[in-house]
Scaffold this motif. Structure first.
Motif, short mmCIF file in Angstrom:
data_model
loop_
_atom_site.label_atom_id
_atom_site.label_comp_id
_atom_site.label_asym_id
_atom_site.label_seq_id
_atom_site.Cartn_x
_atom_site.Cartn_y
_atom_site.Cartn_z
N ASP A 151 0.85 -1.19 0.00
CA ASP A 151 0.00 0.00 0.00
C ASP A 151 0.88 1.24 0.00
O ASP A 151 2.10 1.18 0.24
N ARG A 152 0.26 2.39 -0.25
CA ARG A 152 1.00 3.64 -0.38
C ARG A 152 1.54 4.13 0.96
O ARG A 152 2.59 4.78 0.99
N THR B 268 1.46 16.46 -5.32
CA THR B 268 0.93 15.89 -4.07
C THR B 268 1.54 14.53 -3.72
O THR B 268 1.51 14.13 -2.55
N THR B 269 2.10 13.83 -4.70
CA THR B 269 2.60 12.47 -4.45
C THR B 269 3.63 12.40 -3.31
O THR B 269 3.54 11.51 -2.46
N PRO B 270 4.62 13.29 -3.24
CA PRO B 270 5.64 13.13 -2.20
C PRO B 270 5.21 13.59 -0.81
O PRO B 270 5.96 13.39 0.14
N LEU C 58 4.55 23.26 -1.01
CA LEU C 58 4.45 21.88 -0.52
C LEU C 58 5.60 21.56 0.42
O LEU C 58 5.41 20.95 1.48
N LEU C 59 6.81 21.96 0.03
CA LEU C 59 7.98 21.67 0.86
C LEU C 59 7.86 22.36 2.22
O LEU C 59 8.18 21.78 3.26
N LYS C 60 7.43 23.61 2.21
CA LYS C 60 7.34 24.36 3.46
C LYS C 60 6.28 23.77 4.40
O LYS C 60 6.42 23.85 5.62
N LEU D 100 12.10 11.45 -7.69
CA LEU D 100 11.33 11.92 -8.83
C LEU D 100 9.93 11.32 -8.84
O LEU D 100 9.69 10.27 -8.24
N GLY D 101 9.05 11.98 -9.56
CA GLY D 101 7.77 11.41 -9.93
C GLY D 101 7.74 11.26 -11.44
O GLY D 101 8.67 11.66 -12.14
#
Length: 222
Positions: A8-9, A42-44, A82-84, A129-130
């Protein structure tokens, strides 16, 4: 290329965060800093949520995005937001962020400045990477203007990217990404896995993800 499958994720995010932390720690044992290049989107997010809690010498970790829309860091479309929110918190709050966006510049004018500035960060220590179903990675899209030059061995480290219907972008080039010491790709679902498998028999211009496949560890879950 090696594919690691997860049930699972959630488990993927936790185990990959542990692996990234271990590679960063090992790099810091022998280098004054580690360069860590990560994707937007949004993936990471769940990976960063686990990684930010790991205790390591974050002030020696230099974090960069693999690519970015040419918008200010506080813009709603900026990947830096996103990083912040997900990475630069808790233990990782002290990490050094090296942004791409430069006030008063365009992607075309900023790319050579950034290529010179980021040369000391090369080769990338740890790369995450994505990939899209169209086999793009970073902002290296099939059909982008000038893509063959972005994927060429003599490409500069950082390149401006123009894709019809999208904001101007800036991205690490194919060889800059391919030269990373440790390379990881996160993909979810059967569609992207089929795309990745198809890319193995294509050229980097047809399928930009092909440029980074040598030594790549793919982390996949449904």
């Amino acid at each position: 290329m090696k594919i690691q499958e997860y049930p699972d994720r959630e488990l993927l995010a936790m185990r990959l965060a542990d692996q990234l932390a271990s590679e960063l720690k090992n790099c810091l044992l022998i280098h004054p800093w580690a360069s860590f290049v990560v994707p937007g989107g949004t993936t990471p997010g769940p990976i960063f949520d686990s990684l930010c809690a790991v205790g390591l010498d974050w002030n020696r970790v230099h974090v960069m995005l693999s690519d970015e829309r040419w918008v200010p860091e506080d813009h709603v479309r900026s990947n830096a937001k996103l990083l912040k929110t997900h990475l630069f918190v808790e233990q990782a709050a002290g990490a050094k962020f090296i942004p791409f966006h430069m006030d008063g510049e365009t992607p075309e004018s900023a790319a050579p400045i950034l290529s010179e500035r980021l040369a000391e960060e090369m080769p990338i220590s740890v790369l995450l990477l994505g990939m899209g179903a169209d086999m793009h990675t970073a902002s290296l899209f099939p059909g982008a203007d000038g893509l063959p030059a972005m994927m060429a061995d003599n490409a500069p480290l950082v390149v401006p990217v123009s894709v019809e219907g999208q904001e101007p972008r800036i991205s690490f080039s194919g060889p800059a990404l391919a030269g990373a010491m440790a390379k990881h790709l996160v993909i979810y679902g059967d569609e992207k896995r089929r795309a990745l498998e198809a890319a193995q028999s294509m050229s980097p211009v047809e399928a930009p993800i092909r440029a980074v496949m040598d030594g790549l560890i793919v982390h996949w879950a449904e």
